[in-house]
Design a protein around this motif. Sequence first.
Motif, PDB file in Angstrom:
ATOM      1  N   ARG B 307       6.602  -2.150  -0.171  1.00 29.09           N
ATOM      2  CA  ARG B 307       5.159  -1.925  -0.341  1.00 29.09           C
ATOM      3  C   ARG B 307       4.492  -3.289  -0.354  1.00 29.09           C
ATOM      4  NH1 ARG B 307       5.787   1.655  -5.597  1.00 29.09           N
ATOM      5  NH2 ARG B 307       7.093  -0.175  -5.976  1.00 29.09           N
ATOM      6  N   ARG B 332      -0.712  -2.132   2.594  1.00 27.14           N
ATOM      7  CA  ARG B 332      -2.008  -1.856   1.986  1.00 27.14           C
ATOM      8  C   ARG B 332      -2.858  -3.099   2.195  1.00 27.14           C
ATOM      9  NH1 ARG B 332      -0.035   0.779  -3.774  1.00 27.14           N
ATOM     10  NH2 ARG B 332       1.512   2.180  -2.850  1.00 27.14           N
ATOM     11  N   ASP B 342      -2.135  -4.775  -7.938  1.00 27.04           N
ATOM     12  CA  ASP B 342      -1.671  -3.395  -8.043  1.00 27.04           C
ATOM     13  C   ASP B 342      -0.181  -3.398  -8.394  1.00 27.04           C
ATOM     14  OD1 ASP B 342      -0.958  -0.784  -7.785  1.00 27.04           O
ATOM     15  OD2 ASP B 342      -1.788  -0.517  -5.749  1.00 27.04           O
ATOM     16  N   PRO B 343       0.169  -2.782  -9.489  1.00 21.07           N
ATOM     17  CA  PRO B 343       1.607  -2.784  -9.843  1.00 21.07           C
ATOM     18  C   PRO B 343       2.478  -2.027  -8.864  1.00 21.07           C
ATOM     19  CG  PRO B 343       0.342  -1.386 -11.324  1.00 21.07           C
ATOM     20  CD  PRO B 343      -0.667  -2.101 -10.469  1.00 21.07           C
ATOM     21  N   ASP B 344       1.912  -1.209  -8.025  1.00 19.24           N
ATOM     22  CA  ASP B 344       2.710  -0.472  -7.056  1.00 19.24           C
ATOM     23  C   ASP B 344       2.992  -1.292  -5.800  1.00 19.24           C
ATOM     24  OD1 ASP B 344       2.867   1.710  -8.689  1.00 19.24           O
ATOM     25  OD2 ASP B 344       1.051   2.655  -7.873  1.00 19.24           O
ATOM     26  N   VAL B 345       2.466  -2.481  -5.752  1.00 23.38           N
ATOM     27  CA  VAL B 345       2.725  -3.342  -4.601  1.00 23.38           C
ATOM     28  C   VAL B 345       3.916  -4.235  -4.925  1.00 23.38           C
ATOM     29  CG1 VAL B 345       1.808  -5.256  -3.227  1.00 23.38           C
ATOM     30  CG2 VAL B 345       0.356  -3.289  -3.780  1.00 23.38           C
ATOM     31  N   ASP B 346       4.871  -4.261  -3.976  1.00 22.25           N
ATOM     32  CA  ASP B 346       6.058  -5.084  -4.204  1.00 22.25           C
ATOM     33  C   ASP B 346       5.763  -6.544  -3.910  1.00 22.25           C
ATOM     34  OD1 ASP B 346       7.620  -2.844  -4.854  1.00 22.25           O
ATOM     35  OD2 ASP B 346       8.026  -2.451  -2.737  1.00 22.25           O
TER      36      ASP B 346
END
Lengths: 294, 585
Positions: B307, B332, B342-346
């Motif tokens: 991500r 994204r 964003d914590p969902d971004v690696d």
Amino acid sequence: MTTAIAGFDEEFMRKLEYLALVSKRFSGQLKAERRARKLGSGLEFADYRGYVPGDDFRYIDWKTYLRLDRLLLRLYEEEQDLPIYLFVDSSRSMAYGRPTKLEYAKRVAAALCYVGLANLDRVTAISYADGVQMQLSPQRGKNQIFRVFQFLSDIHPSGKTHARDAFRFFSTGSRRHGLAVVISDFFDPDGFEPGLNTLRYYKHDVVAIQVVAREDLEPEMRGQVELIDSESSAAREVSVTPELIQAYRDEVQRFSEDLRRHCLKYQLGYVRTVTDFPFEDLVLEVFRQGRFLK
Amino acid sequence: MSFLALSASQALLLAGLVSTLVVVLFFLKLRHRRVIVGSALLWNRVLDQQLANSMMEKLRRLLSLLLTLVIALLIALAVARPDVDGRETAAGPLVLVLDTSPSMTASVGGVSRWDSAVRQARDFITRSQTTRSYMVADTAGRVRTPVTSSRQTLIDALDKMTPFPGEQHFPSLSAPGVEVYFITDGVIPVSRPPGVREISVFAPTDNVAVTAFEVRIDPTSVSGYRAFLEVTNYADRPMDVGILLSGAGDERQAWRLDMEPGDNWQDDLDLAEFRGGPLRLRIEAEGDGLTLDDTAYAYLPPPGNLRVGLVSDEAGSYLETLLRLSPEVDLRVVRPAAFREDPDVDIYIFDGFQPADAPRGPSIAFGAGPSDWMPARAGAASDLRFTTWEPGHPLMENTPVSDVVITEAGRVDPEGRTIVASADGIPLILTEETPVRRVFLTFGVGDSDFPFHLGFPVFIENALRWCSGEGLAESGGLGHIRIPMATDQVTMLDGTQAASFTESGHTVIDATQPGLYTATAEGRRVRVAANLLDRAVSDVNHTRLEGPGRLETRPRDTELWFPMLVAALLLIGLESWTYHRRVTL
């Protein structure tokens, strides 16, 4: 004759009887010689002297008075008994040997006492070491022998040897001159001479009986030993070798020879005996010297 | 003189105790038997007259004591095994250096070269002269005794030694007059000073080795991996070799080969059928003398998309297009003004934008900015080229960059690790590994022709894999492996803790066996595949040395225990003879 005194059994008593017979034989020959110089009421005429008031007029020689018109008194030699002083060394060194020297000395003393008593002599027995330890009052007559036995039985070894002190103490009293028989090993730290000279000084006729144990002559020891003096308890470490034993034997011989020469020099009687030597033979040897029976 | 059974101080103590005992017993023996005599008068006269005899007694006593003492001391010291040196002892210390190279573990009939080396060293120490000082050391730098004459210290040090598959260095020996013996098989050349005498423990043995095992990105596929395998027969005879490649699941790939001496088998294997996870390559051959090179490990990244958040002003940029084309990337795109982490971004990629605060996760930044968390910028440079780079770094793997031109780049301090630099040494691409992995490019995407090069997509792919940490395992040889993170959480495949230590902010793994080591710290993982993969080591029959040599001991020292016992017996006989003749007591 029987006795219950310890150390003097039936066998011993039989030997004494034998000695008594022998002594009578000797005394029969020598009776005339036992005469005191003192003048008194004896049977043998000795001399005359002038009468002085107070003399017993029964001894005035009336025949001479008739011839010479003088009052002379007849003097006779007075017969006296012989004072015998038996000195038994009771120092601790006398407890050495098998039998002990003291035991042997007691037997010799008993025998000589018996002979003396049988001859009606006045026998005084003394035990000594560094002084007079015990003394039996003068006895006379055979029936007193049991007192002598009791006395001798009561002697026990103790003390060191100092004969001069003992003899001087004994002689300073008003003692009659007599025969002083000293039965001892003469192992005196001061030497044997002072003691014997003391007796000579008090004009006693002295007989020295040297008692030697077989162990004194032939000590059975080898190697490293600690010698303990029974009298002084002094110890000395010694490596005992045959050479040392031989030197010791020579010294014992030299010591005895010195004692003998001393006695000869001063005309003292001297007898040397070993404890395994029959004591009756010893007593006879003393008799042969002619001092004990006169 | 020295003692083989005891130290000098122990021997001295023994002699003292024996002397004391003898003297006490002697005087106890001389405690004379007490004999009571009626009178010591005549004895004293005799003894006093024999003064010479008395002196002789003292001499005899002294002689007896002396004889007894000498006899007892001779026996006591004989127990201590005294010896005198058989040669000149003026030389300096003697040093035994043991080669701890992994080839020393090669064995024949169950006896390894290392076993022979240790046995020879032990025998040498046990039998050599004792007045000389010795030292033992290894080429791993792990064991080194002081210069000592204590055999026990030397033997203890030998017991601690083990072969070490890491780097080998000959120990520095600067003592004057030092005499050095190097016990080695001669397979791995170790630089050593002149004058060192080599003792060979070489013994020929058969060996088949994995000489290469590597997982690579498949250049023909955006998400594929291939494994390169190589097995070599170093034995002097044909070998029947079984090869097995196994994955984390049930994946297996096996081969059976008849390999002639010197044969080299290679294969380039598509790993499409293997799931992600550890891979192990293992070979089996009867009579194989070296096991360290029979196994090798690698790591296959698990399938799955990254991500990636692209922060860029430019809509539909080349970089965005490139990322959207990658099947492994869920992209994204965020405008700088709307940027919120964003914590969902690696991984974030910053294109011409630098946030004030450092993102918590890994990131790739184009153009060095003014932010504190980025390398400080000190001016600009223009007309630069990629001149020097680290070809072995994961970022540069399969990335041709030789003719990249940068029109303008920031001039930054090389705070991180410079991966690519210009001819003037100006850093162009830098990396940072702590607290998280970051890649800094000192130029913007539009300030160079790098995007137009074939290597750019590969570089982006490499950068994403490297930053994510789920890329290929790093390769490391056996021995000490240094990784740029400080942690004590280093595990092996079976989950057990591996030996490691931290040093200057790095973790050093003590990898003595092949394996896949995973170091973990703050949610970040680093995998290291530790394999021997060293042809020089695996070629165990290639040596400069002849066959097995022998570490000759010094000329035999002269031990005195037997003559001392004989002397004691003779003295006992003499003492007995003199005793019975009353010369002694």
